[in-house]
Motif scaffolding. Structure first.
Motif, PDB file in Angstrom:
ATOM      1  N   SER A 291      82.503 -19.841  17.535  1.00 27.03           N
ATOM      2  CA  SER A 291      81.197 -20.331  17.179  1.00 27.03           C
ATOM      3  C   SER A 291      80.995 -21.049  18.662  1.00 27.03           C
ATOM      4  O   SER A 291      81.698 -21.476  19.178  1.00 27.03           O
ATOM      5  CB  SER A 291      80.952 -21.565  16.079  1.00 27.03           C
ATOM      6  OG  SER A 291      81.845 -22.495  16.356  1.00 27.03           O
ATOM      7  N   ALA A 292      79.527 -21.098  19.224  1.00 26.10           N
ATOM      8  CA  ALA A 292      79.206 -21.882  20.485  1.00 26.10           C
ATOM      9  C   ALA A 292      77.624 -22.142  20.124  1.00 26.10           C
ATOM     10  O   ALA A 292      76.936 -21.678  19.264  1.00 26.10           O
ATOM     11  CB  ALA A 292      79.404 -20.884  21.548  1.00 26.10           C
ATOM     12  N   GLN A 293      77.615 -23.280  21.041  1.00 29.10           N
ATOM     13  CA  GLN A 293      76.095 -23.789  21.186  1.00 29.10           C
ATOM     14  C   GLN A 293      75.685 -23.451  22.742  1.00 29.10           C
ATOM     15  O   GLN A 293      76.346 -23.969  23.590  1.00 29.10           O
ATOM     16  CB  GLN A 293      76.153 -25.113  20.689  1.00 29.10           C
ATOM     17  CG  GLN A 293      74.799 -25.854  20.926  1.00 29.10           C
ATOM     18  CD  GLN A 293      74.494 -27.208  20.367  1.00 29.10           C
ATOM     19  OE1 GLN A 293      74.698 -27.360  19.319  1.00 29.10           O
ATOM     20  NE2 GLN A 293      74.117 -28.286  21.170  1.00 29.10           N
ATOM     21  N   THR A 294      74.411 -23.065  22.946  1.00 26.72           N
ATOM     22  CA  THR A 294      73.741 -22.884  24.201  1.00 26.72           C
ATOM     23  C   THR A 294      72.480 -23.121  24.257  1.00 26.72           C
ATOM     24  O   THR A 294      71.701 -23.293  23.027  1.00 26.72           O
ATOM     25  CB  THR A 294      73.962 -21.439  24.849  1.00 26.72           C
ATOM     26  OG1 THR A 294      73.513 -20.674  23.855  1.00 26.72           O
ATOM     27  CG2 THR A 294      75.560 -21.090  24.952  1.00 26.72           C
ATOM     28  N   ALA A 295      71.786 -23.688  25.240  1.00 27.89           N
ATOM     29  CA  ALA A 295      70.407 -23.693  25.535  1.00 27.89           C
ATOM     30  C   ALA A 295      69.728 -22.439  25.411  1.00 27.89           C
ATOM     31  O   ALA A 295      70.103 -21.272  25.711  1.00 27.89           O
ATOM     32  CB  ALA A 295      70.293 -24.476  26.827  1.00 27.89           C
ATOM     33  N   GLY A 296      68.754 -22.362  24.653  1.00 28.82           N
ATOM     34  CA  GLY A 296      67.806 -21.311  24.311  1.00 28.82           C
ATOM     35  C   GLY A 296      66.596 -21.142  24.119  1.00 28.82           C
ATOM     36  O   GLY A 296      65.874 -22.385  24.642  1.00 28.82           O
ATOM     37  N   GLY A 297      65.838 -20.353  23.794  1.00 24.65           N
ATOM     38  CA  GLY A 297      64.314 -20.164  23.775  1.00 24.65           C
ATOM     39  C   GLY A 297      63.772 -19.256  24.807  1.00 24.65           C
ATOM     40  O   GLY A 297      64.149 -19.504  25.636  1.00 24.65           O
ATOM     41  N   VAL A 298      62.975 -18.438  24.314  1.00 21.73           N
ATOM     42  CA  VAL A 298      62.678 -17.354  25.225  1.00 21.73           C
ATOM     43  C   VAL A 298      61.934 -17.780  26.689  1.00 21.73           C
ATOM     44  O   VAL A 298      62.488 -17.506  27.697  1.00 21.73           O
ATOM     45  CB  VAL A 298      61.524 -16.143  24.479  1.00 21.73           C
ATOM     46  CG1 VAL A 298      60.886 -15.448  25.575  1.00 21.73           C
ATOM     47  CG2 VAL A 298      62.171 -15.547  23.418  1.00 21.73           C
ATOM     48  N   ALA A 299      60.961 -18.807  26.453  1.00 23.01           N
ATOM     49  CA  ALA A 299      60.284 -19.228  27.676  1.00 23.01           C
ATOM     50  C   ALA A 299      61.391 -19.896  28.465  1.00 23.01           C
ATOM     51  O   ALA A 299      61.531 -19.847  29.584  1.00 23.01           O
ATOM     52  CB  ALA A 299      59.119 -20.102  27.552  1.00 23.01           C
ATOM     53  N   ARG A 300      62.194 -20.934  27.872  1.00 24.49           N
ATOM     54  CA  ARG A 300      63.098 -21.595  28.704  1.00 24.49           C
ATOM     55  C   ARG A 300      64.296 -20.569  29.083  1.00 24.49           C
ATOM     56  O   ARG A 300      64.694 -20.994  30.363  1.00 24.49           O
ATOM     57  CB  ARG A 300      63.936 -22.686  27.853  1.00 24.49           C
ATOM     58  CG  ARG A 300      64.666 -23.896  28.111  1.00 24.49           C
ATOM     59  CD  ARG A 300      65.859 -24.065  27.580  1.00 24.49           C
ATOM     60  NE  ARG A 300      66.858 -23.136  27.560  1.00 24.49           N
ATOM     61  CZ  ARG A 300      67.723 -22.634  28.667  1.00 24.49           C
ATOM     62  NH1 ARG A 300      67.858 -23.599  29.759  1.00 24.49           N
ATOM     63  NH2 ARG A 300      68.623 -21.646  28.640  1.00 24.49           N
ATOM     64  N   ASN A 301      64.703 -19.609  28.316  1.00 24.24           N
ATOM     65  CA  ASN A 301      65.599 -18.811  28.967  1.00 24.24           C
ATOM     66  C   ASN A 301      65.324 -17.988  30.164  1.00 24.24           C
ATOM     67  O   ASN A 301      65.912 -17.787  31.316  1.00 24.24           O
ATOM     68  CB  ASN A 301      66.039 -17.747  27.818  1.00 24.24           C
ATOM     69  CG  ASN A 301      67.004 -18.151  26.950  1.00 24.24           C
ATOM     70  OD1 ASN A 301      67.609 -19.359  27.052  1.00 24.24           O
ATOM     71  ND2 ASN A 301      67.033 -17.374  25.709  1.00 24.24           N
ATOM     72  N   ILE A 302      63.858 -17.577  30.266  1.00 23.99           N
ATOM     73  CA  ILE A 302      63.500 -16.848  31.298  1.00 23.99           C
ATOM     74  C   ILE A 302      63.298 -17.828  32.461  1.00 23.99           C
ATOM     75  O   ILE A 302      63.514 -17.570  33.775  1.00 23.99           O
ATOM     76  CB  ILE A 302      62.165 -16.376  30.860  1.00 23.99           C
ATOM     77  CG1 ILE A 302      62.166 -15.149  29.995  1.00 23.99           C
ATOM     78  CG2 ILE A 302      61.234 -15.669  32.119  1.00 23.99           C
ATOM     79  CD1 ILE A 302      60.796 -14.569  29.343  1.00 23.99           C
TER      80      ILE A 302
END
Length: 320
Positions: A44-55
């Motif tokens: 398992s892992a945790q990362t920053a995400g979200g479509v607008a944020r990722n772009i």
């Protein structure tokens, strides 16, 4: 350039403004084949995400000036997300909402890195209204282009499209899911680029054939349509009659999460820097390929030089 110098530059230069989701991504990758009704060992892992944020982060790592317009909870996850994003993106207009949970996306991946199940806790976005966005819009500096995902409610999405049309700002709409694609209005005039996948394109158009869906989307007002099809590559079409299909490069997939967002960012990097739609799609596919070969949602060592090297590796014949 350190973070302080970068933030000073963000205040004076025109920014690509990314509007939409900023989530905490939690991923559990199965170490054995899936069997329903029992527990499984996972990594398992945790990362920053979200479509607008990722772009936004992808574009920031590619040397572009980027601002993010989003909401997070007034919680630990929200602060963690802002801290993870700020080195690459202007996050001054990310709003902390009290008594709301930061958006969370939990994905279960099979042993090959393909998604088996995804769970989205996105209730925070349902509270966003166009009045909030109008206020934030007045606080923005010069805008070079706008990226809009479909996480916010329909009235917010419609307002952004109308405002970009009124101000003649280049707008790229990026779909998030089949249910949320229906938040887009029927009038898409002002959308210069629509980046979507095959299922979402057909759901938006209400068609069962891809060619019929493309024609319907043109009638809705979209100027350029880019449709990703996973391992089958990309289909693109412009209102001016340019159409084509590009095969996906053969790579070993480690984790598919974030690949679509990487594609959208690479595509935008291309078209905003003068590349043809065809070659911008190739840059998008090159960026997606880099992301697919890492366990992170955004490639942790992405640079312009790395993207251009990948583009040369996968598409040696060049652009149009």
């Amino acid at each position: 350039m350190d973070a302080i110098e970068r933030m000073k530059g963000m205040r004076t230069k025109a920014s690509i403004v990314c509007i939409g989701g900023a989530n905490v991504d939690r991923k559990a990758r199965l170490l054995v084949p899936l069997e329903l009704g029992t527990s499984h060992p996972v990594a398992s892992a945790q990362t920053a995400g979200g479509v607008a944020r990722n772009i936004a982060e992808n574009l920031g790592r590619l040397g572009q000036n980027v601002a993010l317009l989003s909401v997070v909870g007034d919680d630990h996850d929200g602060q963690w997300l802002i801290d993870a994003t700020s080195p690459y993106v202007d996050t001054r207009l990310v709003t902390r909402i009290p008594e709301a949970n930061t958006g969370a996306y939990t994905a279960v991946l099979d042993e090959h890195g393909e998604m088996v199940l995804a769970l989205a806790d996105m209730a925070i976005y349902d509270a966003v209204r166009s009045e909030w966005l109008k206020q934030r819009w007045r606080e923005l500096g010069p805008i070079s282009a706008v990226v809009l995902d479909t996480n916010f409610p329909p009235d917010v999405i419609s307002w952004v499209i109308g405002q970009c049309r009124q101000e003649r700002l280049p707008l790229c709409a990026v779909t998030v899911s089949v249910p949320k694609v229906k938040r887009l209005p029927a009038d898409l005039a002002g959308v210069m680029w629509l980046v979507t996948n095959q299922a979402e394109a057909m759901a938006l158009a209400g068609k069962r054939r891809l060619d019929d869906a493309i024609e319907s989307l043109f009638r809705f007002g979209v100027e350029t349509i880019v449709i990703t099809r996973g391992a089958e590559g990309v289909v693109y079409a412009t209102r001016k009659g340019k159409r084509g299909t590009i095969a996906a490069p053969a790579i070993k997939v480690i984790d598919a999460t974030g690949a679509g967002d990487a594609f959208a960012a690479g595509f935008l990097y291309g078209v905003l820097n003068g590349h043809s739609v065809k070659d911008a799609c190739r840059l998008g596919m090159s960026n997606a390929a880099l992301t697919l070969q890492t366990a992170e949602t955004v490639h942790p060592a992405l640079t312009e030089q790395q993207l251009r090297a990948a583009h040369e590796q996968y598409f040696r014949e060049g652009g149009e």
